[in-house]
Design a protein around this motif. Sequence first.
Motif, PDB file in Angstrom:
ATOM      1  N   ASP A  19       0.668  -1.073   0.124  1.00 45.12           N
ATOM      2  CA  ASP A  19       0.280  -0.282  -0.302  1.00 45.12           C
ATOM      3  C   ASP A  19       1.210   0.909   0.125  1.00 45.12           C
ATOM      4  N   GLY A  20       0.168   2.180  -0.421  1.00 44.81           N
ATOM      5  CA  GLY A  20       0.796   3.900  -0.364  1.00 44.81           C
ATOM      6  C   GLY A  20       2.227   3.995  -1.424  1.00 44.81           C
ATOM      7  N   PRO A  21       3.240   4.243  -1.195  1.00 47.67           N
ATOM      8  CA  PRO A  21       4.052   4.766  -2.532  1.00 47.67           C
ATOM      9  C   PRO A  21       5.094   3.320  -2.827  1.00 47.67           C
ATOM     10  N   PRO A  22       5.122   3.095  -4.036  1.00 50.63           N
ATOM     11  CA  PRO A  22       5.458   1.825  -3.993  1.00 50.63           C
ATOM     12  C   PRO A  22       6.908   1.335  -3.075  1.00 50.63           C
ATOM     13  N   ARG A  23       7.147   0.370  -3.101  1.00 53.05           N
ATOM     14  CA  ARG A  23       8.920  -0.252  -1.933  1.00 53.05           C
ATOM     15  C   ARG A  23       9.623  -1.074  -2.759  1.00 53.05           C
ATOM     16  N   VAL A  24      10.586  -0.416  -2.607  1.00 55.23           N
ATOM     17  CA  VAL A  24      11.789  -1.194  -3.037  1.00 55.23           C
ATOM     18  C   VAL A  24      12.357  -2.313  -1.761  1.00 55.23           C
ATOM     19  N   VAL A  25      12.735  -2.700  -2.086  1.00 55.91           N
ATOM     20  CA  VAL A  25      13.426  -3.892  -1.614  1.00 55.91           C
ATOM     21  C   VAL A  25      15.466  -4.085  -1.586  1.00 55.91           C
ATOM     22  N   ILE A  26      15.623  -3.947  -0.647  1.00 54.30           N
ATOM     23  CA  ILE A  26      16.962  -4.021  -1.998  1.00 54.30           C
ATOM     24  C   ILE A  26      17.358  -5.143  -0.808  1.00 54.30           C
ATOM     25  N   ALA A  27      17.843  -6.343  -1.219  1.00 55.81           N
ATOM     26  CA  ALA A  27      18.738  -7.174  -0.342  1.00 55.81           C
ATOM     27  C   ALA A  27      20.483  -7.114  -0.184  1.00 55.81           C
ATOM     28  N   GLY A  28      20.791  -6.860   0.021  1.00 59.57           N
ATOM     29  CA  GLY A  28      22.438  -6.021   0.966  1.00 59.57           C
ATOM     30  C   GLY A  28      22.616  -4.911   0.689  1.00 59.57           C
ATOM     31  N   SER A  29      24.186  -4.650   1.595  1.00 61.91           N
ATOM     32  CA  SER A  29      24.299  -3.425   1.875  1.00 61.91           C
ATOM     33  C   SER A  29      25.398  -3.066   1.174  1.00 61.91           C
ATOM     34  N   GLY A  30      26.419  -3.336   0.229  1.00 68.94           N
ATOM     35  CA  GLY A  30      27.467  -3.576  -0.079  1.00 68.94           C
ATOM     36  C   GLY A  30      27.478  -2.128  -1.276  1.00 68.94           C
ATOM     37  N   THR A  78      34.309   1.615   8.422  1.00 67.71           N
ATOM     38  CA  THR A  78      32.790   1.004   8.403  1.00 67.71           C
ATOM     39  C   THR A  78      32.640   2.160   7.597  1.00 67.71           C
ATOM     40  N   LEU A  79      30.844   2.262   8.044  1.00 62.38           N
ATOM     41  CA  LEU A  79      30.073   3.416   8.213  1.00 62.38           C
ATOM     42  C   LEU A  79      28.897   2.600   8.807  1.00 62.38           C
ATOM     43  N   PRO A  80      27.904   3.499   9.652  1.00 64.23           N
ATOM     44  CA  PRO A  80      27.577   2.364  10.686  1.00 64.23           C
ATOM     45  C   PRO A  80      25.731   2.435   9.625  1.00 64.23           C
ATOM     46  N   LEU A  81      25.421   1.421   8.796  1.00 65.85           N
ATOM     47  CA  LEU A  81      23.825   1.569   8.041  1.00 65.85           C
ATOM     48  C   LEU A  81      23.685   2.547   8.287  1.00 65.85           C
ATOM     49  N   ARG A  82      23.104   1.973   9.834  1.00 68.03           N
ATOM     50  CA  ARG A  82      21.584   3.741  10.373  1.00 68.03           C
ATOM     51  C   ARG A  82      21.848   4.865  10.623  1.00 68.03           C
ATOM     52  N   THR A  83      22.962   5.208  10.446  1.00 66.50           N
ATOM     53  CA  THR A  83      23.341   6.457  10.034  1.00 66.50           C
ATOM     54  C   THR A  83      22.786   6.675   7.855  1.00 66.50           C
ATOM     55  N   ILE A  84      23.253   5.598   7.194  1.00 66.50           N
ATOM     56  CA  ILE A  84      23.324   5.586   6.038  1.00 66.50           C
ATOM     57  C   ILE A  84      21.821   5.759   6.134  1.00 66.50           C
ATOM     58  N   ALA A  85      21.061   4.921   6.588  1.00 68.89           N
ATOM     59  CA  ALA A  85      19.591   4.783   6.690  1.00 68.89           C
ATOM     60  C   ALA A  85      18.423   6.068   6.339  1.00 68.89           C
ATOM     61  N   ASP A  86      19.698   6.675   8.396  1.00 64.76           N
ATOM     62  CA  ASP A  86      18.836   7.792   8.744  1.00 64.76           C
ATOM     63  C   ASP A  86      19.040   8.996   7.428  1.00 64.76           C
ATOM     64  N   GLU A  87      20.126   8.853   6.567  1.00 62.90           N
ATOM     65  CA  GLU A  87      20.636  10.505   6.617  1.00 62.90           C
ATOM     66  C   GLU A  87      19.512  10.312   4.904  1.00 62.90           C
ATOM     67  N   LEU A  88      18.979   8.953   4.479  1.00 59.60           N
ATOM     68  CA  LEU A  88      18.965   8.677   3.024  1.00 59.60           C
ATOM     69  C   LEU A  88      17.135   8.101   3.404  1.00 59.60           C
TER      70      LEU A  88
END
Length: 406
Positions: A19-30, A78-88
């Motif tokens: 529901d709502g805007p389309p959802r993209v699932v990205i498997a991986g974090s490299g 390394t960079l925390p994924l949390r940081t990337i997730a919050d920023e993006l």
Amino acid sequence: MPAAVRRGRLPGMPTSPTDGPPRVVIAGSGFAAIEAALALRHRRSADALRITLLSPAERFRYPPLAVLAPFTREPEWTLPLRTIADELDLELHRGTIASVDADARVAWTPGGDALPYDALLVATGARADRSLEGAVPFRGPQDAPRVGALLDAVVADGGGTVAFVAPTAAWALPLYELALLSAAELDRRGAHQAQVVVVTHAADPLGAFGAQAADVARARLARHGVVLRTAARPVRVEPGAIVLEDGERIAADHVVAMPALHPRAISGLPTDAAGFLPIDRHARVVGRPGVYAAGDATAEPIKQGGLACQQADAAAEALLADLGADLRPTPYLPVLRAVLVSDDDPAYLRMPLDRERSGALPAPTEPAVRPGAWPAGKVVGHYLSPYLSERADGPWRPDRPVAQPR
Ligand SMILES: Cc1cc2nc3c(=O)[nH]c(=O)nc-3n(C[C@H](O)[C@H](O)[C@H](O)COP(=O)(O)OP(=O)(O)OC[C@H]3O[C@@H](n4cnc5c(N)ncnc54)[C@H](O)[C@@H]3O)c2cc1C
């Protein structure tokens, strides 16, 4: 933006599982995953496109810098994924992708979590395993201390032969970097009797970049006294020697080998004979509408971070277009780019791989046009290199502003 994308109504698709805007699932974090997330966010805000990152990792890692670790003994950057997730504005879902129901558009974790998607990008990389029994594998930062320790042993012994081996067709640049950096380090530490050898299955060093780059590699190896052995197929390591397929033995007291890459199985998706995901020129997984793949997980012949980013860019555009966005997706026209690191100035290498389609001319070295600032631009990603270079700190801060090659 077309209303279809805003509302999550997807033309040409039987149902929209979210529901709502389309959802993209990205498997991986490299590399491929984060480049894709940046490319998508460049075009669509979180109001228009939800993006979920499904990964077991807590941090974004940068394996290519591992070649420096045996010498600098610096901790991994390394960079925390949390940081990337919050920023993006990404949702993080900790876990792995185990299977895909492409008809229902659902990705499943091994624990039974269901992630409905409108588009799925698989960017799960590959598993790096030993390629040569008896050799120290160099799979990334985790193996750097062993290489550092064997160099210490050579210095303590006052000599010995260290061989760096590429037994398979996997990405071999780190091999040359390790050999060049080791030769310089052993020299600096007074181990003048030590010998560094490169043994590769390839006909030419860095042959993927063409003859001019091979000459650059040969000249650098020669300058550092590194012996080069090409077209050699090592099959095992015995005490004091590497044994080749034809029975020949190459003397070596210590052997470091590039790993072999193996696929990570995801049920419900097609694979080639080796188990990697076949994609078309827009990074769509063949025969699975709504599923895209980029990076080492794909069946593309060269597995490399820069190419992973280019596939991710193609996938991002294709999936937006497939979701109804008004854009003409650019196909994947691979250009191989790399920075060869040694004690000399970094050498910037470039080779268009699909010259027929792209119309690009081979330009094996680019001394003037430097594609990405060192070190955060070692892997060249259109969105990723500038993004990471702004966040890199300490010794990883770039030496100059980063360009955005495409
Ligand atoms: C020592 C070394 C030096 C290198 N040097 C260079 C270089 O100079 N230039 C260059 O371009 N390339 C270089 N490479 C290659 C480059 O690192 C890889 O090609 C690149 O990492 C591939 O990117 P990727 O996103 O496909 O996979 P990865 O970067 O491996 O990322 C895969 C991601 O998927 C996650 N994952 C794993 N399994 C699952 C699952 N089941 N579900 C969800 N997520 C999962 C992982 O946690 C990870 O986040 C080097 C590699 C090494 C090891």
